[in-house]
Design an enzyme around this catalytic site. Structure first.
Site, PDB file in Angstrom:
ATOM      1  CE1 TYR A 143      -3.964   2.172   0.681  1.00 31.03           C
ATOM      2  CE2 TYR A 143      -2.613   3.184   2.383  1.00 31.03           C
ATOM      3  CZ  TYR A 143      -3.744   3.189   1.599  1.00 31.03           C
ATOM      4  OH  TYR A 143      -4.644   4.210   1.721  1.00 31.03           O
ATOM      5  CD  GLN A 207      -1.007   2.308  18.707  1.00 34.87           C
ATOM      6  OE1 GLN A 207      -0.624   2.340  19.858  1.00 34.87           O
ATOM      7  NE2 GLN A 207      -1.666   1.267  18.194  1.00 34.87           N
ATOM      8  N   PRO A 271       2.724   2.740  12.261  1.00 34.63           N
ATOM      9  CG  PRO A 271       2.234   4.084  10.417  1.00 34.63           C
ATOM     10  CD  PRO A 271       1.841   2.786  11.078  1.00 34.63           C
TER      11      PRO A 271
HETATM   12  P1  NAD Z   1     -12.736   1.805   0.626  1.00 32.71           P
HETATM   13  O1  NAD Z   1     -12.055   0.492   0.730  1.00 32.71           O
HETATM   14  O2  NAD Z   1     -14.045   1.973   1.310  1.00 32.71           O
HETATM   15  O3  NAD Z   1     -12.947   2.235  -0.882  1.00 32.71           O
HETATM   16  C1  NAD Z   1     -12.129   1.794  -1.931  1.00 32.71           C
HETATM   17  C2  NAD Z   1     -13.014   1.511  -3.125  1.00 32.71           C
HETATM   18  O4  NAD Z   1     -12.194   1.119  -4.234  1.00 32.71           O
HETATM   19  C3  NAD Z   1     -13.967   0.325  -2.865  1.00 32.71           C
HETATM   20  O5  NAD Z   1     -15.250   0.650  -3.332  1.00 32.71           O
HETATM   21  C4  NAD Z   1     -13.343  -0.818  -3.656  1.00 32.71           C
HETATM   22  O6  NAD Z   1     -14.288  -1.793  -4.061  1.00 32.71           O
HETATM   23  C5  NAD Z   1     -12.734  -0.060  -4.833  1.00 32.71           C
HETATM   24  N1  NAD Z   1     -11.620  -0.782  -5.468  1.00 32.71           N
HETATM   25  C6  NAD Z   1     -10.568  -1.385  -4.866  1.00 32.71           C
HETATM   26  N2  NAD Z   1      -9.763  -1.923  -5.788  1.00 32.71           N
HETATM   27  C7  NAD Z   1     -10.317  -1.668  -6.997  1.00 32.71           C
HETATM   28  C8  NAD Z   1      -9.967  -1.984  -8.332  1.00 32.71           C
HETATM   29  N3  NAD Z   1      -8.854  -2.691  -8.610  1.00 32.71           N
HETATM   30  N4  NAD Z   1     -10.778  -1.566  -9.343  1.00 32.71           N
HETATM   31  C9  NAD Z   1     -11.900  -0.850  -9.083  1.00 32.71           C
HETATM   32  N5  NAD Z   1     -12.290  -0.532  -7.824  1.00 32.71           N
HETATM   33  C10 NAD Z   1     -11.507  -0.927  -6.794  1.00 32.71           C
HETATM   34  O7  NAD Z   1     -11.679   2.887   1.163  1.00 32.71           O
HETATM   35  P2  NAD Z   1     -11.829   4.456   1.390  1.00 32.71           P
HETATM   36  O8  NAD Z   1     -11.540   4.714   2.811  1.00 32.71           O
HETATM   37  O9  NAD Z   1     -13.099   4.957   0.801  1.00 32.71           O
HETATM   38  O10 NAD Z   1     -10.584   4.996   0.547  1.00 32.71           O
HETATM   39  C11 NAD Z   1     -10.738   5.559  -0.737  1.00 32.71           C
HETATM   40  C12 NAD Z   1      -9.391   6.074  -1.213  1.00 32.71           C
HETATM   41  O11 NAD Z   1      -8.891   7.055  -0.304  1.00 32.71           O
HETATM   42  C13 NAD Z   1      -8.325   4.992  -1.333  1.00 32.71           C
HETATM   43  O12 NAD Z   1      -7.535   5.224  -2.477  1.00 32.71           O
HETATM   44  C14 NAD Z   1      -7.496   5.181  -0.099  1.00 32.71           C
HETATM   45  O13 NAD Z   1      -6.164   4.756  -0.278  1.00 32.71           O
HETATM   46  C15 NAD Z   1      -7.589   6.683   0.111  1.00 32.71           C
HETATM   47  N6  NAD Z   1      -7.365   7.038   1.516  1.00 32.71           N
HETATM   48  C16 NAD Z   1      -8.320   6.793   2.453  1.00 32.71           C
HETATM   49  C17 NAD Z   1      -8.071   7.105   3.798  1.00 32.71           C
HETATM   50  C18 NAD Z   1      -9.080   6.875   4.880  1.00 32.71           C
HETATM   51  O14 NAD Z   1      -8.781   7.119   6.041  1.00 32.71           O
HETATM   52  N7  NAD Z   1     -10.296   6.479   4.598  1.00 32.71           N
HETATM   53  C19 NAD Z   1      -6.818   7.618   4.159  1.00 32.71           C
HETATM   54  C20 NAD Z   1      -5.869   7.812   3.176  1.00 32.71           C
HETATM   55  C21 NAD Z   1      -6.150   7.541   1.843  1.00 32.71           C
HETATM   56  N1  UDP Z   2      -5.836  -0.340  15.923  1.00 34.41           N
HETATM   57  C1  UDP Z   2      -6.161  -0.860  17.176  1.00 34.41           C
HETATM   58  N2  UDP Z   2      -7.205  -1.723  17.254  1.00 34.41           N
HETATM   59  C2  UDP Z   2      -7.952  -2.080  16.181  1.00 34.41           C
HETATM   60  C3  UDP Z   2      -7.630  -1.550  14.916  1.00 34.41           C
HETATM   61  C4  UDP Z   2      -6.553  -0.677  14.822  1.00 34.41           C
HETATM   62  O1  UDP Z   2      -5.505  -0.554  18.181  1.00 34.41           O
HETATM   63  O2  UDP Z   2      -8.899  -2.871  16.359  1.00 34.41           O
HETATM   64  C5  UDP Z   2      -4.724   0.622  15.836  1.00 34.41           C
HETATM   65  C6  UDP Z   2      -3.670   0.293  14.776  1.00 34.41           C
HETATM   66  O3  UDP Z   2      -2.688  -0.553  15.297  1.00 34.41           O
HETATM   67  C7  UDP Z   2      -3.133   1.674  14.445  1.00 34.41           C
HETATM   68  C8  UDP Z   2      -4.344   2.588  14.633  1.00 34.41           C
HETATM   69  O4  UDP Z   2      -5.257   1.872  15.442  1.00 34.41           O
HETATM   70  O5  UDP Z   2      -2.131   2.046  15.346  1.00 34.41           O
HETATM   71  C9  UDP Z   2      -5.017   2.992  13.312  1.00 34.41           C
HETATM   72  O6  UDP Z   2      -5.260   1.799  12.599  1.00 34.41           O
HETATM   73  P1  UDP Z   2      -6.089   1.772  11.239  1.00 34.41           P
HETATM   74  O7  UDP Z   2      -6.066   0.367  10.759  1.00 34.41           O
HETATM   75  O8  UDP Z   2      -7.398   2.421  11.436  1.00 34.41           O
HETATM   76  O9  UDP Z   2      -5.303   2.722  10.235  1.00 34.41           O
HETATM   77  P2  UDP Z   2      -3.770   3.050   9.949  1.00 34.41           P
HETATM   78  O10 UDP Z   2      -3.650   4.480  10.329  1.00 34.41           O
HETATM   79  O11 UDP Z   2      -2.873   2.189  10.777  1.00 34.41           O
HETATM   80  O12 UDP Z   2      -3.627   2.783   8.506  1.00 34.41           O
END
Ligand code: NAD
Ligand code: UDP
Length: 329
Positions: A143, A207, A271
């Site tokens: 990722y 964390q 992290p």
């Molecule tokens: P999510 O898993 O709910 O959404 C991801 C979507 O992408 C899903 O609908 C999944 O089915 C689709 N998908 C995955 N692989 C695919 C593929 N190969 N082809 C077509 N569709 C595909 O996650 P989210 O939280 O909504 O995240 C959306 C975006 O934002 C992601 O790119 C993620 O990396 C980024 N992002 C999210 C967060 C967060 O905290 N939610 C933080 C940082 C970055």
């Molecule tokens: N975490 C936790 N319990 C859980 C799920 C996550 O303590 O059931 C912790 C995880 O180890 C991390 C933080 O919560 O330190 C955020 O985790 P998350 O998977 O939401 O996202 P990340 O920021 O690590 O991608």
């Protein structure tokens, strides 16, 4: 405008689709439904400006968008580590396909990058000019490194081919439509607290993370997409910083739960701290998060409460033999 939203049936994607439709755009929601759900977009299906395309971004596709919001990629560590090779393909091949589409159609493309590009950061809070501290061969690398290459691709297509990119680095975002079995910390804790189960804190819970409510993030995404001055990368998140233990205690309190905290092994390369410096976003977008953690959690808890109640009603109806309309979705 006709906007293509990849990952449009996911957590953030479904909110983006909803907002773009409200702003009177046409929306093409593209998703392979790996972590996305029809339930997230069911309420949009009757809208004639909305269409759904079941497609995997690792395969090329011919469409004619004016803009692309590229979100397709599983975001929860549990889901992106399930098939790490596929996660790399989604980030690399998927982003090449979407940048190629943007190049051909001259569409502006907003790419959803992540705070994970900073890895386990040695600079705190994280500023956009920090290059990060990422393990290239660990369980999170599919990722983290995938998203780093995706950023590289954005900037190379921009320099080489003049593609009109916008790159945002999203920090932990939460809210309604996260999956119940998502594995991410907010949904895990809320569902555990509502069910009266143990709250699983990984490690000592010291964390830190900074949690942004989804409505705040969507506003920033739209502003970033609409402005003409800056390609990014730009941090988007809520700078409020909490330990995971503090989050656990707050969730238990807000749920009125009797759950107790238990400690589980800390995942590798987790992290130790994370907090965005959002000075750039404030200056460029005139944007700052408006929704405090407590307020956002209450909204999220209400969503999961309804979902769990709905599940209980469905189980009763199953026991009484009543048909479940749409259950196969
Ligand atoms: P999510 O898993 O709910 O959404 C991801 C979507 O992408 C899903 O609908 C999944 O089915 C689709 N998908 C995955 N692989 C695919 C593929 N190969 N082809 C077509 N569709 C595909 O996650 P989210 O939280 O909504 O995240 C959306 C975006 O934002 C992601 O790119 C993620 O990396 C980024 N992002 C999210 C967060 C967060 O905290 N939610 C933080 C940082 C970055
Ligand atoms: N975490 C936790 N319990 C859980 C799920 C996550 O303590 O059931 C912790 C995880 O180890 C991390 C933080 O919560 O330190 C955020 O985790 P998350 O998977 O939401 O996202 P990340 O920021 O690590 O991608």
């Amino acid at each position: 405008m006709r906007v293509l939203v990849t990952g449009g049936a996911g957590f953030i994607g479904s909110h983006v689709c909803e907002r773009l439709l409200a702003d009177k755009h046409e929306v093409m929601c593209l998703d392979n439904f790996y972590t996305g759900r029809r339930d997230n977009i069911r309420h949009l299906l009757g809208n004639t400006d909305f269409e759904v395309i079941r497609h995997d971004v690792t395969q090329p596709i011919l469409l004619e968008p004016d803009r692309i919001v590229h979100l397709a990629c599983p975001a929860s560590p549990v889901h992106y580590q399930w098939n790490p090779v596929k996660t790399v393909k989604t980030n690399v091949m998927g982003t090449i396909n979407m940048l190629g589409l943007a190049k051909r159609t001259k569409a502006r493309i907003l790419h959803a990058s992540t705070s994970e590009v900073y890895g386990d950061p040695q600079v705190h809070p994280q500023t956009e000019d920090y290059w990060g501290n990422v393990n290239p061969i660990g369980p999170r690398s599919c990722y983290d490194e995938g998203k780093r290459v995706a950023e590289t691709l954005c900037f190379d297509y921009h320099r080489q081919n003049g593609v009109d990119i916008r790159v945002v680095r999203i920090f932990n975002t939460y809210g309604p439509r996260m999956l119940m079995n998502d594995g991410r910390v907010v949904s895990n804790f809320v569902v555990q607290a509502l069910r009266g189960e143990d709250i699983t804190v990984y490690g000592q819970g010291e964390q830190t993370r900074s949690f942004c409510y989804v409505d705040d993030l969507i506003e920033a995404l739209v502003r970033m997409l609409d402005q003409d001055d800056e390609v990014g990368p730009i941090n988007l998140g809520n700078p409020g910083e909490f330990t995971i233990l503090q989050l656990a205690e707050l969730v238990v309190e807000l749920c009125g739960s009797t759950s107790r905290v238990v400690h589980r092994a800390l995942p590798k390369d987790d992290p130790s701290r994370r907090r965005p410096d959002i000075s750039k976003a404030i200056a460029l977008l005139g944007w700052e998060p408006q929704i405090a953690l407590r307020e956002g959690l209450v909204k999220t808890i209400t969503y999961f409460e309804d979902l769990l109640q709905q599940g209980d009603q469905d189980r009763v109806r199953m026991r009484t033999g009543e048909a479940l309309v749409g259950a196969s979705d």
